[in-house]
Scaffold this active site. Structure first.
Site, PDB file in Angstrom:
ATOM      1  N   ARG A 104       0.853  -1.180   0.000  1.00 11.63           N
ATOM      2  CA  ARG A 104       0.000   0.000   0.000  1.00 11.63           C
ATOM      3  C   ARG A 104       0.889   1.230   0.000  1.00 11.63           C
ATOM      4  NH1 ARG A 104      -4.512   1.508   4.457  1.00 11.63           N
ATOM      5  NH2 ARG A 104      -2.778   1.222   5.880  1.00 11.63           N
ATOM      6  N   THR A 108      -0.861   7.625  -0.933  1.00 15.23           N
ATOM      7  CA  THR A 108      -2.158   7.582  -1.643  1.00 15.23           C
ATOM      8  C   THR A 108      -3.070   6.494  -1.076  1.00 15.23           C
ATOM      9  OG1 THR A 108      -1.371   5.952  -3.232  1.00 15.23           O
ATOM     10  CG2 THR A 108      -0.982   8.270  -3.773  1.00 15.23           C
ATOM     11  N   ASP A 200      -0.846  -2.105  12.695  1.00 10.78           N
ATOM     12  CA  ASP A 200      -0.367  -2.672  11.431  1.00 10.78           C
ATOM     13  C   ASP A 200      -0.130  -4.162  11.626  1.00 10.78           C
ATOM     14  OD1 ASP A 200       1.542  -3.643   9.417  1.00 10.78           O
ATOM     15  OD2 ASP A 200       1.487  -1.569   8.722  1.00 10.78           O
ATOM     16  N   ASP A 203       3.419  -5.527  10.598  1.00  4.65           N
ATOM     17  CA  ASP A 203       4.470  -5.146  11.554  1.00  4.65           C
ATOM     18  C   ASP A 203       4.351  -5.942  12.847  1.00  4.65           C
ATOM     19  OD1 ASP A 203       5.737  -3.367   9.910  1.00  4.65           O
ATOM     20  OD2 ASP A 203       4.766  -1.582  10.735  1.00  4.65           O
TER      21      ASP A 203
HETATM   22  N1  URA Z   1      -3.664  -2.607   7.485  1.00  8.38           N
HETATM   23  C1  URA Z   1      -3.296  -2.915   8.755  1.00  8.38           C
HETATM   24  O1  URA Z   1      -2.385  -3.711   8.981  1.00  8.38           O
HETATM   25  N2  URA Z   1      -3.964  -2.323   9.777  1.00  8.38           N
HETATM   26  C2  URA Z   1      -4.971  -1.465   9.579  1.00  8.38           C
HETATM   27  O2  URA Z   1      -5.559  -0.979  10.545  1.00  8.38           O
HETATM   28  C3  URA Z   1      -5.338  -1.152   8.241  1.00  8.38           C
HETATM   29  C4  URA Z   1      -4.654  -1.732   7.219  1.00  8.38           C
END
Ligand code: URA
Length: 209
Positions: A104, A108, A200, A203
């Site tokens: 991602r 953007t 995330d 992560d």
């Molecule tokens: N991707 C993620 O890992 N966490 C989110 O909250 C949104 C997208």
């Protein structure tokens, strides 16, 4: 419209709370993501077709049920989707695994595909596309577009936490794809994170930042 199901079994809700906690470390996060994925696979596979076969028990000849129909392939969206694969394989050990790499753009929020490697018979398999977070829906929509272009037609999308915005976008783009989630959260924030979410997922699974 495809099915939308929140699989909110008490065990799943309990485990989800564990991984939502910001103090949950990488080891436990990884283990519990797999546990939730395994429990979800039980429900996601509920409509698998069965057929009769003749077998011989130690006592007698007997007609019993066995799985029939399409074989399964698990398709994690890289990188966070990888965290759900082993849990599903616990229940469906013969499943093949295809990988689709999406990242991602942090500015953007648009997804880009950088990797695609599938079993050669995806057109005749039931695909479980997995990604822990359904946020904007952009990656899921693009992954499914890409799979459809290569002949896949029988797909279910499985995530742990979904935002209403992502569910709506995915349902509009691919109304034929069933969506399963362990939780439907409130919304996305201005950075594209799900609220309350779990941060995330990639992560937290891999211990990166
Ligand atoms: N991707 C993620 O890992 N966490 C989110 O909250 C949104 C997208």
């Amino acid at each position: 419209m495809g099915k939308f199901q929140v699989i909110d079994h008490p065990l799943i809700q309990h485990k989800l709370t564990i991984i939502r906690d910001k103090n949950c470390g990488t080891k436990v996060f990884r283990e519990v993501v797999n546990e939730i994925a395994m429990l979800m696979a039980y429900e996601v596979s509920r409509d698998m077709p069965l057929e009769d076969i003749e077998i011989e028990t130690p006592i007698t000849l007997s007609t019993q049920k066995t799985l029939s129909g399409k074989k399964v392939a698990i398709v994690p969206i890289l990188r966070a989707g990888i965290g759900m694969v082993d849990g599903i394989l616990e229940l469906i050990p013969a499943a093949k695994v295809g990988h689709i790499g999406m990242f991602r753009d942090e500015e953007t929020l648009e997804p880009h595909e950088y990797f695609f490697k599938m079993p050669e018979d995806i057109d005749s398999r039931q695909l479980f596309i997995v990604d822990p977070m359904l946020a904007t829906g952009g990656s899921a929509i693009m992954a499914i577009d890409s799979l459809k272009k290569r002949g896949a037609s029988n797909m279910k999308f499985v995530c742990l936490v979904a935002a209403p915005e992502g569910v709506k976008a995915l349902q509009e783009a691919h109304p034929d794809v069933d969506i399963y989630t362990a939780a439907l959260d409130e919304q996305l924030n201005e950075l594209g994170y799900i609220v309350p979410g779990l941060g995330d997922a990639g992560d937290r699974l891999f211990g990166t930042k």
